[in-house]
Every structure is written in C-alpha cells, then in structure tokens.
Motif scaffolding. Structure first.
Motif, PDB file in Angstrom:
ATOM      1  N   ASP A   1       0.788  -1.255   0.092  1.00 28.01           N
ATOM      2  CA  ASP A   1      -0.018  -0.223  -0.035  1.00 28.01           C
ATOM      3  C   ASP A   1       0.952   1.217  -0.060  1.00 28.01           C
ATOM      4  OD1 ASP A   1      -2.329  -1.620   0.028  1.00 28.01           O
ATOM      5  OD2 ASP A   1      -2.721  -1.258   1.928  1.00 28.01           O
ATOM      6  N   ALA A   2       1.914   1.508   0.910  1.00 29.43           N
ATOM      7  CA  ALA A   2       2.710   2.325   0.879  1.00 29.43           C
ATOM      8  C   ALA A   2       3.599   2.580  -0.382  1.00 29.43           C
ATOM      9  CB  ALA A   2       3.906   2.019   2.047  1.00 29.43           C
ATOM     10  N   LEU A   3       4.018   1.441  -0.922  1.00 26.58           N
ATOM     11  CA  LEU A   3       4.794   1.645  -2.348  1.00 26.58           C
ATOM     12  C   LEU A   3       3.740   2.184  -3.376  1.00 26.58           C
ATOM     13  CD1 LEU A   3       7.056  -1.352  -2.398  1.00 26.58           C
ATOM     14  CD2 LEU A   3       7.801   0.750  -2.009  1.00 26.58           C
ATOM     15  N   THR A   4       2.376   1.587  -3.407  1.00 26.22           N
ATOM     16  CA  THR A   4       1.597   2.123  -4.240  1.00 26.22           C
ATOM     17  C   THR A   4       1.203   3.489  -4.186  1.00 26.22           C
ATOM     18  OG1 THR A   4       0.690  -0.098  -4.275  1.00 26.22           O
ATOM     19  CG2 THR A   4      -0.803   1.825  -5.156  1.00 26.22           C
ATOM     20  N   GLU A   5       1.061   4.097  -2.940  1.00 19.36           N
ATOM     21  CA  GLU A   5       0.749   5.597  -2.640  1.00 19.36           C
ATOM     22  C   GLU A   5       2.007   6.268  -3.013  1.00 19.36           C
ATOM     23  OE1 GLU A   5      -0.258   6.662   1.259  1.00 19.36           O
ATOM     24  OE2 GLU A   5      -1.725   5.133   1.143  1.00 19.36           O
ATOM     25  N   ALA A   6       3.036   5.741  -2.965  1.00 19.21           N
ATOM     26  CA  ALA A   6       4.590   6.423  -3.458  1.00 19.21           C
ATOM     27  C   ALA A   6       4.254   6.811  -5.053  1.00 19.21           C
ATOM     28  CB  ALA A   6       5.680   5.843  -3.187  1.00 19.21           C
ATOM     29  N   MET A   7       3.941   5.530  -5.694  1.00 25.18           N
ATOM     30  CA  MET A   7       3.988   5.536  -7.177  1.00 25.18           C
ATOM     31  C   MET A   7       2.959   6.522  -7.589  1.00 25.18           C
ATOM     32  SD  MET A   7       4.727   1.720  -8.744  1.00 25.18           S
ATOM     33  CE  MET A   7       3.404   0.740  -7.783  1.00 25.18           C
ATOM     34  N   ASP A   8       1.808   6.514  -6.879  1.00 23.19           N
ATOM     35  CA  ASP A   8       0.595   7.468  -7.481  1.00 23.19           C
ATOM     36  C   ASP A   8       1.347   8.860  -7.060  1.00 23.19           C
ATOM     37  OD1 ASP A   8      -0.969   5.451  -7.868  1.00 23.19           O
ATOM     38  OD2 ASP A   8      -2.098   5.670  -5.793  1.00 23.19           O
ATOM     39  N   ALA A   9       2.085   9.106  -6.293  1.00 24.27           N
ATOM     40  CA  ALA A   9       2.763  10.545  -5.971  1.00 24.27           C
ATOM     41  C   ALA A   9       3.798  10.776  -7.048  1.00 24.27           C
ATOM     42  CB  ALA A   9       3.243  10.675  -4.471  1.00 24.27           C
ATOM     43  N   GLY A  10       4.161   9.745  -7.928  1.00 17.81           N
ATOM     44  CA  GLY A  10       5.025   9.914  -8.874  1.00 17.81           C
ATOM     45  C   GLY A  10       6.458   9.456  -8.702  1.00 17.81           C
ATOM     46  N   VAL A  11       6.780   8.696  -7.846  1.00 16.38           N
ATOM     47  CA  VAL A  11       7.946   8.095  -7.203  1.00 16.38           C
ATOM     48  C   VAL A  11       8.311   6.959  -8.176  1.00 16.38           C
ATOM     49  CG1 VAL A  11       9.325   7.240  -5.558  1.00 16.38           C
ATOM     50  CG2 VAL A  11       7.779   8.926  -5.146  1.00 16.38           C
ATOM     51  N   SER A  12       9.258   6.718  -8.711  1.00 15.34           N
ATOM     52  CA  SER A  12       9.406   5.443  -9.544  1.00 15.34           C
ATOM     53  C   SER A  12       9.931   4.408  -8.505  1.00 15.34           C
ATOM     54  CB  SER A  12      10.529   5.713 -10.539  1.00 15.34           C
ATOM     55  OG  SER A  12      10.200   6.511 -11.617  1.00 15.34           O
ATOM     56  N   VAL A  13       9.333   3.248  -8.530  1.00 16.07           N
ATOM     57  CA  VAL A  13       9.513   2.481  -7.258  1.00 16.07           C
ATOM     58  C   VAL A  13      10.162   1.078  -7.896  1.00 16.07           C
ATOM     59  CG1 VAL A  13       8.493   0.928  -5.490  1.00 16.07           C
ATOM     60  CG2 VAL A  13       7.707   3.147  -5.838  1.00 16.07           C
ATOM     61  N   VAL A  14      11.460   0.930  -7.482  1.00 14.44           N
ATOM     62  CA  VAL A  14      12.309  -0.267  -8.023  1.00 14.44           C
ATOM     63  C   VAL A  14      12.775  -1.233  -6.736  1.00 14.44           C
ATOM     64  CG1 VAL A  14      14.514  -0.813  -9.169  1.00 14.44           C
ATOM     65  CG2 VAL A  14      13.146   1.121  -9.823  1.00 14.44           C
ATOM     66  N   THR A  15      12.117  -2.366  -6.730  1.00 18.83           N
ATOM     67  CA  THR A  15      12.703  -3.403  -5.863  1.00 18.83           C
ATOM     68  C   THR A  15      13.936  -3.967  -6.280  1.00 18.83           C
ATOM     69  OG1 THR A  15      11.232  -5.024  -6.867  1.00 18.83           O
ATOM     70  CG2 THR A  15      10.515  -3.910  -4.729  1.00 18.83           C
ATOM     71  N   PHE A  16      14.932  -4.165  -5.565  1.00 16.06           N
ATOM     72  CA  PHE A  16      16.252  -4.912  -5.658  1.00 16.06           C
ATOM     73  C   PHE A  16      16.207  -6.007  -4.613  1.00 16.06           C
ATOM     74  CE2 PHE A  16      19.714  -3.656  -2.762  1.00 16.06           C
ATOM     75  CZ  PHE A  16      19.158  -3.011  -1.902  1.00 16.06           C
ATOM     76  N   ASP A  17      16.823  -7.135  -4.762  1.00 12.83           N
ATOM     77  CA  ASP A  17      17.197  -8.200  -3.910  1.00 12.83           C
ATOM     78  C   ASP A  17      16.123  -8.901  -3.560  1.00 12.83           C
ATOM     79  OD1 ASP A  17      19.233  -9.385  -1.760  1.00 12.83           O
ATOM     80  OD2 ASP A  17      17.848  -8.533  -0.374  1.00 12.83           O
ATOM     81  N   SER A  18      15.193  -8.224  -2.669  1.00  7.11           N
ATOM     82  CA  SER A  18      13.766  -8.779  -2.431  1.00  7.11           C
ATOM     83  C   SER A  18      12.678  -8.171  -2.890  1.00  7.11           C
ATOM     84  CB  SER A  18      13.858  -9.160  -0.969  1.00  7.11           C
ATOM     85  OG  SER A  18      12.667  -9.856  -0.306  1.00  7.11           O
ATOM     86  N   ASP A  19      11.986  -8.897  -3.715  1.00  5.42           N
ATOM     87  CA  ASP A  19      10.818  -8.363  -4.291  1.00  5.42           C
ATOM     88  C   ASP A  19       9.563  -8.121  -3.549  1.00  5.42           C
ATOM     89  OD1 ASP A  19       9.579  -7.205  -6.566  1.00  5.42           O
ATOM     90  OD2 ASP A  19       9.307  -9.190  -7.865  1.00  5.42           O
ATOM     91  N   THR A  20       8.509  -7.127  -4.070  1.00  2.00           N
ATOM     92  CA  THR A  20       7.131  -7.266  -3.576  1.00  2.00           C
ATOM     93  C   THR A  20       6.321  -7.924  -4.629  1.00  2.00           C
ATOM     94  OG1 THR A  20       6.850  -5.431  -4.812  1.00  2.00           O
ATOM     95  CG2 THR A  20       7.313  -5.041  -2.612  1.00  2.00           C
ATOM     96  N   ASN A  21       5.064  -8.036  -4.462  1.00  3.58           N
ATOM     97  CA  ASN A  21       4.163  -8.229  -5.940  1.00  3.58           C
ATOM     98  C   ASN A  21       4.471  -7.231  -6.874  1.00  3.58           C
ATOM     99  OD1 ASN A  21       3.213 -10.317  -4.150  1.00  3.58           O
ATOM    100  ND2 ASN A  21       1.450  -8.922  -3.549  1.00  3.58           N
ATOM    101  N   PRO A  22       4.471  -8.037  -8.157  1.00  3.22           N
ATOM    102  CA  PRO A  22       5.052  -7.139  -9.078  1.00  3.22           C
ATOM    103  C   PRO A  22       4.016  -5.910  -9.141  1.00  3.22           C
ATOM    104  CG  PRO A  22       4.773  -9.347  -9.762  1.00  3.22           C
ATOM    105  CD  PRO A  22       4.342  -9.237  -8.433  1.00  3.22           C
ATOM    106  N   GLU A  23       2.821  -6.028  -8.903  1.00  7.21           N
ATOM    107  CA  GLU A  23       2.080  -4.604  -9.447  1.00  7.21           C
ATOM    108  C   GLU A  23       2.247  -3.605  -8.148  1.00  7.21           C
ATOM    109  OE1 GLU A  23       1.007  -7.498  -8.307  1.00  7.21           O
ATOM    110  OE2 GLU A  23      -0.333  -7.464  -6.565  1.00  7.21           O
ATOM    111  N   CYS A  24       3.466  -3.798  -7.152  1.00  5.00           N
ATOM    112  CA  CYS A  24       3.665  -2.711  -6.343  1.00  5.00           C
ATOM    113  C   CYS A  24       4.851  -1.940  -6.524  1.00  5.00           C
ATOM    114  CB  CYS A  24       3.670  -3.117  -4.902  1.00  5.00           C
ATOM    115  SG  CYS A  24       2.403  -4.426  -4.544  1.00  5.00           S
ATOM    116  N   ARG A  25       5.410  -2.458  -7.660  1.00 10.11           N
ATOM    117  CA  ARG A  25       6.824  -1.471  -8.157  1.00 10.11           C
ATOM    118  C   ARG A  25       7.028  -1.467  -9.497  1.00 10.11           C
ATOM    119  NH1 ARG A  25       7.998  -5.778 -11.312  1.00 10.11           N
ATOM    120  NH2 ARG A  25       8.551  -7.807 -10.129  1.00 10.11           N
ATOM    121  N   ASP A  26       7.721  -0.696 -10.071  1.00 10.47           N
ATOM    122  CA  ASP A  26       7.852  -0.560 -11.477  1.00 10.47           C
ATOM    123  C   ASP A  26       8.729  -1.525 -12.126  1.00 10.47           C
ATOM    124  OD1 ASP A  26       6.528   1.851 -12.210  1.00 10.47           O
ATOM    125  OD2 ASP A  26       7.985   2.757 -10.895  1.00 10.47           O
TER     126      ASP A  26
END
Ligand code: RAM
Length: 339
Positions: A110-135
C-alpha cells in the motif's frame, strides 16, 4: 540514519561470469536529501548488514556517474512495518525514485503504491514485492539458480545423504522464501536421500541467528548440514560452529559475503558457499531507477537501458531485470575478493 560511502573498483584479477572484484573504502560525503527528480532513496531490509552496505556503495557509485543523489535510510530490524514510515517519507519528499529490498511481498505494497501514485519510480532489488507494487525488480540471479547452487553444495559436502536444516532470514522475506521453496523441490528431485528436517528464522539478526544455530544442533543430533541462504545467518552459524564440537562435522553452506566468511573458510569450518556481487546489484538498481526517472524506459518487457560498467540490460517478464549468475567461493578463490 543516513550514511554515504565512496567505492573504489579494483582492477579485476579474475573476472568470472560478470562478477567484478571490488573494495569498499574511504568516507564520506553528504548527498543531502530533499525532493527533485534526481534524488533517490535507497531502503534496504535493515541497516547494519554488510551485504546492504555494499549494495548501497554500488548505488552511490552509479549515482556519482549519473549525477544523481542517493540517500540510504532504513530500520534497525528487518520487518515490513519498520520499512513503511521510510516509504511514506520518501513519497512526501517527492523523491524521483525509491529502491527497496522488501521484508514482505505484500505488507509494504500500500505504501509503495501511494508512492508510485505520488510520482515516485519504485524499484525493488534483492527481495521483491508483488509485481504490481513496483515498476521494476532488479534480481540478483534466478531463484532456480540460487536454490540449485546451494543444494548442490550441501549435497557435495555431506556426501549426498542425511539430515539437513535451513537457517533463514525473516519469515516473510520474499527472496529467501522463494529460494527455500525451490531448494525443497530441488532436493526432492535430485537428492532423495537428503532430508530437510527443519527451517528456522534468524531474522537477519546476528545474535538470533547464532542462537538458532545452537538450537538446531540440539534439536537434531544427527544433523549433517545447514544451508543458510542469508549473509547474516551463514556468518553467525559459522561463528557458532567454529567454536563448537561440530566444527568440520556439520557442513555449512548458503549465501555469504567473502569478507564475513573468509575466517571460517580458512579455518576449515566452511568448505564453499555462494553469492553474487552486491555492489553490482546496487549499481544496476541505480542505473535502472535513473532510466525510469528520466523517462528513458517505462519498465515494460523488452525495454533496454545502459548500466555503466555493467553494459546493456533488458527488462524481462513482470518487470524483472536479471544481474547474472551466482558464484561459488572456496579456499582457492576467496582471497581474490574484497566485499
Ligand atoms: C542477507 C539478506 C539479503 C539476501 C542476502 C543473501 O544479507 O537477507 O536480502 O539477499 O542475505
């Protein structure tokens, strides 16, 4: 909370499968914080883990090359709840990008999705989230490859049969859980005489991992080997074994950093273990994030981008970018590495 470090790249003495040899050193320069497209926040699972110190050093090296700013923030304990406030802060600051190693595939979504909605590019590395929560997800190696190398190592070290156990990181860690699932499958298929008798969690905390090792050995007197797919776990387990009657009798392998494991390889506690170069992982994550922030890529399958010294990368299915293959360290080659 904030740390910054410069990195020097040593001349590559032996370069195997894209693994570069690097050394950390030097200090320090503030990159400051605050909004703006080229400011990027790096959020590891927790602070105080040499693995993430090295990946952050790689991100800082890339940021310098890219004229971007990177700030490392993070909790002391590897829990998803503890990561959420840092994600919220990054979103409020309006940073261009957020690079995160997730302590849970869902809990920080949820927090990552809010960040993406606010225009932040979100990249996971090393340990992923569900794919829809990051770019994008910057993956160190395929889960199958990481699982197989550890299973093959333990099988070789215990002679192909007997009881083994896993000492993992946090119970919800996406990366370790994916690897464990595949290790179980690989054991069943390739090594039917090896029995996985227990999985315990040290939470990427040195003392807890040390205590869990002691408990494992007590609970399973016939244990022949331990696989620890975490750099914190394997180092703590090696320290325990090294001073115990089990040294040289109970095998230990998994994923470790050469600098943390050198002593135990040299004193005969550990024969061989695996990893990739965490500095390259952080470096690649920074290049990928900057490419997103600059609009050079959108994170779609087939997108390509340049990652400095590492060359060109292509985004695969589910927004995944693959660094390379895991690498095995033993007493013959460990002296060549410094991270
Ligand atoms: C620890 C962390 C990290 C993992 C390595 C192998 O440092 O759990 O997420 O990738 O081990």
């Amino acid at each position: 909370m904030f740390r910054s470090r410069r990195v020097a790249t040593l001349a590559a003495v032996t370069l195997v499968a894209g693994l570069s040899l690097t050394a950390c050193g030097g200090d320090d320069g503030d990159s400051g914080s605050g909004g703006g497209d080229s400011s990027i926040t790096m959020l590891p699972k927790n602070l105080g883990n040499p693995y993430f110190d090295t990946s952050t050093a790689g991100a800082e090296k890339a940021a310098e090359e890219l004229d971007a700013e990177v700030e490392e923030v993070g909790p002391d304990t590897a829990s998803p709840e503890a990561q959420v406030p840092f994600i919220n802060t990054a979103a409020q600051q309006g940073v261009g990008g957020l690079i995160v190693s997730a302590n849970d595939p869902e809990a920080i979504c949820d927090a990552l999705t809010e960040a993406m909605d606010a225009g932040v590019s979100v990249v996971t590395f090393d340990s992923d989230t569900n794919p829809e929560c990051r770019d994008l997800f910057i993956n160190q190696a395929t889960a199958e490859g990481i699982a197989k190398v550890q299973v093959d190592l333990i099988a070789e070290q215990i002679g192909g049969s007997g009881e083994v156990a896993v000492l993992s990181a946090a119970a919800n860690a996406t990366n370790q859980n994916a690897w464990i699932e595949m290790m179980e499958a690989e054991l069943e298929t390739s090594y039917p005489d090896i029995e996985l008798v227990d999985i315990v969690y040290g939470d990427d905390d040195d003392q807890k991992s040390f205590d869990q090792t002691a408990a494992l050995l007590q609970a399973h007197p016939d244990l022949k080997g331990i696989i620890s797919p975490t750099t914190v776990g394997i180092a703590a387990a090696a320290r325990y074994l090294s001073d115990s009657e089990h040294k040289g009798k109970v095998a230990l392998t998994g994923l470790g950093t050469p600098n943390q494991m050198r002593e135990y390889v040299e004193n005969g506690t550990v024969e061989a273990f695996a990893l990739w170069n965490p500095e390259d992982l952080g470096y690649l994550a920074m290049y990928a994030t900057k490419a997103l922030v600059d609009g050079d890529i959108e994170g779609e399958e087939g997108d390509t981008f340049e990652a400095g010294d590492l060359g060109e990368y292509t985004v695969g299915a589910d927004g995944e970018v693959l660094l390379g293959d895991p690498y095995v360290f033993n007493k013959d080659n460990i002296g060549d590495f410094d991270f």
